[in-house]
Each structure stands twice: as structure tokens, then as C-alpha cells.
Design an enzyme around this catalytic site. Sequence first.
Site, mmCIF file in Angstrom:
data_model
loop_
_atom_site.group_PDB
_atom_site.id
_atom_site.type_symbol
_atom_site.label_atom_id
_atom_site.label_comp_id
_atom_site.label_asym_id
_atom_site.label_seq_id
_atom_site.Cartn_x
_atom_site.Cartn_y
_atom_site.Cartn_z
ATOM 1 N N LEU A 1 0.832 -1.208 0.000
ATOM 2 C CA LEU A 1 0.000 0.000 0.000
ATOM 3 C C LEU A 1 0.866 1.258 0.000
ATOM 4 C CD1 LEU A 1 0.121 1.422 3.020
ATOM 5 C CD2 LEU A 1 -1.435 -0.393 3.606
ATOM 6 N N ARG A 2 0.284 2.330 -0.534
ATOM 7 C CA ARG A 2 0.959 3.632 -0.493
ATOM 8 C C ARG A 2 0.203 4.525 0.470
ATOM 9 N NH1 ARG A 2 -0.247 4.944 -6.517
ATOM 10 N NH2 ARG A 2 -2.153 4.008 -5.722
ATOM 11 N N PHE B 1 6.366 7.020 -11.695
ATOM 12 C CA PHE B 1 7.647 7.178 -10.993
ATOM 13 C C PHE B 1 8.727 7.792 -11.875
ATOM 14 C CE2 PHE B 1 5.387 5.044 -7.863
ATOM 15 C CZ PHE B 1 6.066 5.159 -6.663
ATOM 16 N N ALA C 1 10.640 14.137 -11.821
ATOM 17 C CA ALA C 1 11.910 14.641 -11.285
ATOM 18 C C ALA C 1 11.644 15.616 -10.141
ATOM 19 C CB ALA C 1 12.678 15.337 -12.399
ATOM 20 N N CYS D 1 9.600 4.129 4.165
ATOM 21 C CA CYS D 1 9.914 2.827 3.551
ATOM 22 C C CYS D 1 11.163 2.841 2.657
ATOM 23 C CB CYS D 1 8.709 2.322 2.763
ATOM 24 S SG CYS D 1 7.359 1.849 3.849
HETATM 25 N N1 LIG Z 1 3.757 2.734 6.039
HETATM 26 C C1 LIG Z 1 3.794 2.223 4.816
HETATM 27 O O1 LIG Z 1 3.479 2.873 3.827
HETATM 28 C C2 LIG Z 1 4.243 0.796 4.610
HETATM 29 C C3 LIG Z 1 4.015 0.190 3.361
HETATM 30 C C4 LIG Z 1 4.434 -1.125 3.181
HETATM 31 C C5 LIG Z 1 5.079 -1.795 4.209
HETATM 32 N N2 LIG Z 1 5.301 -1.162 5.397
HETATM 33 C C6 LIG Z 1 5.965 -1.909 6.472
HETATM 34 O O2 LIG Z 1 4.973 -2.294 7.419
HETATM 35 C C7 LIG Z 1 5.536 -2.262 8.744
HETATM 36 C C8 LIG Z 1 4.710 -1.356 9.630
HETATM 37 O O3 LIG Z 1 4.816 -0.050 9.130
HETATM 38 P P1 LIG Z 1 3.859 1.116 9.631
HETATM 39 O O4 LIG Z 1 4.155 2.286 8.773
HETATM 40 O O5 LIG Z 1 2.475 0.619 9.716
HETATM 41 O O6 LIG Z 1 4.449 1.358 11.107
HETATM 42 P P2 LIG Z 1 3.788 2.216 12.268
HETATM 43 O O7 LIG Z 1 4.916 2.710 13.072
HETATM 44 O O8 LIG Z 1 2.803 3.182 11.695
HETATM 45 O O9 LIG Z 1 2.945 1.158 13.106
HETATM 46 C C9 LIG Z 1 3.503 0.168 13.893
HETATM 47 C C10 LIG Z 1 2.602 -0.026 15.096
HETATM 48 O O10 LIG Z 1 3.014 -1.201 15.771
HETATM 49 C C11 LIG Z 1 2.859 -0.978 17.163
HETATM 50 N N3 LIG Z 1 3.675 -1.953 17.891
HETATM 51 C C12 LIG Z 1 5.017 -2.054 17.941
HETATM 52 N N4 LIG Z 1 5.383 -3.093 18.716
HETATM 53 C C13 LIG Z 1 4.243 -3.663 19.163
HETATM 54 C C14 LIG Z 1 3.964 -4.762 20.025
HETATM 55 N N5 LIG Z 1 4.936 -5.480 20.562
HETATM 56 N N6 LIG Z 1 2.682 -5.064 20.278
HETATM 57 C C15 LIG Z 1 1.684 -4.321 19.750
HETATM 58 N N7 LIG Z 1 1.882 -3.268 18.944
HETATM 59 C C16 LIG Z 1 3.146 -2.945 18.638
HETATM 60 C C17 LIG Z 1 3.312 0.466 17.342
HETATM 61 O O11 LIG Z 1 2.848 1.013 18.560
HETATM 62 C C18 LIG Z 1 2.694 1.120 16.101
HETATM 63 O O12 LIG Z 1 1.398 1.625 16.368
HETATM 64 C C19 LIG Z 1 6.990 -1.833 8.577
HETATM 65 O O13 LIG Z 1 7.788 -2.976 8.480
HETATM 66 C C20 LIG Z 1 6.973 -1.105 7.256
HETATM 67 O O14 LIG Z 1 8.216 -1.130 6.606
HETATM 68 C C21 LIG Z 1 4.893 0.111 5.625
#
Ligand SMILES: NC(=O)c1ccc[n+]([C@@H]2O[C@H](COP(=O)([O-])OP(=O)(O)OC[C@H]3O[C@@H](n4cnc5c(N)ncnc54)[C@H](O)[C@@H]3O)[C@@H](O)[C@H]2O)c1
Length: 480
Positions: A185-186, A296, A299, A307
Site C-alpha cells: 500500500l501507499r 515514478f 523529477a 519505507c
Molecule cells: N507505512 C507504509 O506505507 C508501509 C508500506 C508497506 C510496508 N510497510 C511496512 O509495514 C511495517 C509497519 O509499518 P507502519 O508504517 O504501519 O508502522 P507504524 O509505526 O505506523 O505502526 C507500527 C505499530 O506497531 C505498534 N507496535 C510495535 N510493537 C508492538 C507490540 N509489541 N505489540 C503491539 N503493537 C506494537 C506500534 O505502537 C505502532 O502503532 C513496517 O515494516 C513497514 O516497513 C509500511
Amino acid sequence: MAGRFEVGVVGSGYVGLVTGACLAHLGHRVRCIDKDEDRVRGLTSARMPFYEPGLEELVSRGVRSGRLSFAGSEGLRQLADETDVVFIAVETPQGQDGSADLSSVAAVARSIGRALAEPPPRSPWRERPLIVVNKSTVPVGSGDYVSMLVREGIEEEACKGGHYYDGEEDDAPQAFVVASNPEFLREGSAVYDSLFAERIVVGSDSREALDTLRVLYEPIIEQSFPTELDPRPKIAVPFVTTDLVSAEMIKYASNAFLATKISFINEISNLCELVGADVGEVAYGLGLDGRIGPRFLSAGIGWGGSCFPKDLSALRAVAREYEHETPLLEAAVSVNDKQRKRVVGKLQRELHTLKGKRVALLGLSFKPNTDDLRGAPSLEIAELLDALGARVVCYDPVAGKKAVCKFPADSTKVVFDPYEALREAHAAVVVTEWEEFRELDLERVASLMHKPPLLIDGRNALDAERAKAAGIRYRGFGRG
Ligand SMILES: NC(=O)c1ccc[n+]([C@@H]2O[C@H](COP(=O)([O-])OP(=O)(O)OC[C@H]3O[C@@H](n4cnc5c(N)ncnc54)[C@H](O)[C@@H]3O)[C@@H](O)[C@H]2O)c1
């Protein structure tokens, strides 16, 4: 197998909350948990922890239908007891050495293991193994690592309590299986991207896990869930099944490719500036080639966010483990780093010294339609300008409040009206291409700014001719 599942999501951030709300919309019963109690309290009273278009509505609907609920970390036990599938969606930030910091994923995996081995009030064995799905972006090989940690959690709990089940007995059914389901997702269009996905990728060594996830996602794969969009933007969604390692690699390869594509057009854009070509024209002609595609190829200041920077860094760290060089990835990062500094270079070329100059930054979030400031170019640009003695005034349509605590109060100021940011500014920089900036009254902008007004369009988002007609010195990226 029934098409409606009991689902747990650990981590209610950008990925976890969107995943939970979308799965509830498909008809599954979903419990999202988070260790951040404020966040859980807010969600329980329908307060969103961040800005994401369409999410509040989807979450409210899920809660009203009784299919979506929230709990703190204590809810993990219930997830292990009562759900078919648990998604891990916690953060995996960049560690000090550049590799992905897996401590949150590890903590969750262990806790799941411990919860699985706690003395059950329910039947002694799960009828089917719990499917632990990694949605966090994790380095190649992390699936096996998660398996190991869940098993360690089981053993730890079993040793502690002398429970009858340690997950190792020969006749015991498997307590859990692990799958990888990378997220694509974006932010800014996360709900749309999840429901109308371009593909769903699932990796596992367990046939049962792959089959269960196929049924779980069926309403998306077949595009049979309710939607108000008519016609539906998609007919069917490819469901890619593979092994764990390949699924993990697909995520990193995708982000590395997209980041490289942006760095590529930025390199071309810098050449365009030298030879007098217009990168917009070049990108259009280039992108019409079906092998390349038009997306993408914008420029500008380059990529940021939560990410791309950390995922490229993690991929390079994986390569280092094998003593393998990744010159293309190094170059993508290096080009990107330079783009932010080019903004400052352009300002210096036009204004000479920046000491005492007022610079308005338009847009703070790392991209439009989100308030996410993680890895946002605006933060680095503000810091560079501050170090050169400029007075920075920032405006963002939604990220302003979050930004206030990011900047030292005595230097960078955040205001809540774009025209206020522009008042008496020697220069304005468009850092994030919010739609709102395309609609600015440029005559008013010119009249408010210090004369002669200068606009650096870091995203080539504004109409250069309109700006010039309003009396603004307009400088884009690679625009001849
Ligand atoms: N944000 C994006 O656009 C995106 C897109 C694709 C993949 N990802 C990947 O997905 C993952 C999550 O990203 P995000 O942006 O949602 O992160 P985020 O920081 O928004 O959310 C993570 C959540 O996990 C919670 N958390 C952490 N440890 C915990 C635990 N032990 N128990 C319960 N809750 C816990 C945190 O409090 C936080 O609310 C990452 O690995 C990221 O690289 C993110």
C-alpha cells in the site's frame, strides 16, 4: 473452509490499521492490537492516530458492524486463542548499522509463542495451526527467524509453568505456521491500494497457510466485496504464491526498483538542466515505452518516507552480509541524497547568502495526502537552511501539527495558512506536491513575498508559465 475468519492484527499503524479495517470490510472478524495505549483508546472512540483518506469511515463502519475491535498488548493472548490468522504489522525501522531493526517483530513473535503455550481455558490443541503472517517489511530470511522466535516463546512458557504442551511433542498437531505477506500500500491511498490491490503476494512453506490466505483474500482477488465505486477499477487481482524468502525479496526488490526509477529520472533531470532540455517532455516520451511506463518518472527533490530509505538500506545490509556489492543501489541512494541539497544550491544561486533570508517551505509530509513525516525531505531541507542562517517558515495542509515538535522553536516556525508562510518570504520551496499548492492564487503569492519573489518548485508541480505571468521567478527541476 469457511470464507469468514477470525483475524488478529498486531500493530495498529499505517499498515496494521488499514489491513484490519479492510479485512473487516471483507466480512472477517478482526481484532487489532497495539502496545500504544493512547492509540488504542483513541481508536476505540473512533479517533484516528494519523491522516489517511477514507480510513476513518472504514474503521467506523467496521466498529459499527461489530467486526472490528481494538485492544492493548494484553489482547495478544486472546488472539492466540481465538483467531485463525494473526498478522504482524509492527515497525521495522533502520537500525544503527543500516540493517532493519527487527526488535519489535521479534518481541511480537515471542509473545505469540508464549500465548500459544499458556494453559488454555479452551480445548488443549488448536484444531488447526495458527497462521502467523508477517506483513512488516523484513529482510530475507526473517520468516525462519519468526518461526524460531515463536517456538522459543512456546518453549519459554512451557519451561516456566511446566505446562503439558511445549509444542514439540511428537503427537501434537503443529501449533503454528509462518507466512510472509508483504504490503504494497501507499500512504495517501492506502485503503484504495488494499482493496483494489495490483497484486497480493504470499510466501510460505505451508500449503495450508497459502490456501487459508487465498480464501481470506478471496473477496479482493475476485473483487466481490461491496464498493460504492462504479465501475470497479479492477476485475481480478493476481494472487502470487511463493516461498517465504522469495516473498520477502519481492517487497525489497519492488521498493529498490521504484526508488532507482526516481533516481534515474533525477539524474536525467540534472543533465536536462545542463543541456537545456525539459525533463517533463523527456519523461513523457520515455514513459510511453511500454517497457518503461510513465509512473515514478517525476523529477524533483527525490524520495523519502518511512519505507524507501530504510528498505534500501536494509537490502544493502543484506548484501554486505554476503560481502556482495550493490553499485546500482548505492548510486540510487547517492543521487537521491544530492537532490535535497540541490534545493539549497538553487536558493544560494538565486539569493546568494541565505543568512537572514526568510524561506517558506510548502509541504512537510513526505508525500501528499498523508501526515507522515518519517524520512520527509522537508526535515532535512529545513535543517540545512537553518544551518545556513535562513529563517524557515513551514506550512502543510495536514502535517503541520505533527511537525511543530520536530523543529527547534527558535529557528523553524510552522504556520497553518500557506499565505502566512509566504508573507515577506525571499523564497518559497514546494517540497510536497499537495493539490492545494497547484491552486494557490499566484498573484497574491507574488504580492505577499519579498521582491523579486522566487519559487523553487521541488516537485515540478506548478504551472511555470502561470508563475512567471504572476511575476514570480520560477525554478523547477530539469525544466530547461
Ligand atoms: N507505512 C507504509 O506505507 C508501509 C508500506 C508497506 C510496508 N510497510 C511496512 O509495514 C511495517 C509497519 O509499518 P507502519 O508504517 O504501519 O508502522 P507504524 O509505526 O505506523 O505502526 C507500527 C505499530 O506497531 C505498534 N507496535 C510495535 N510493537 C508492538 C507490540 N509489541 N505489540 C503491539 N503493537 C506494537 C506500534 O505502537 C505502532 O502503532 C513496517 O515494516 C513497514 O516497513 C509500511
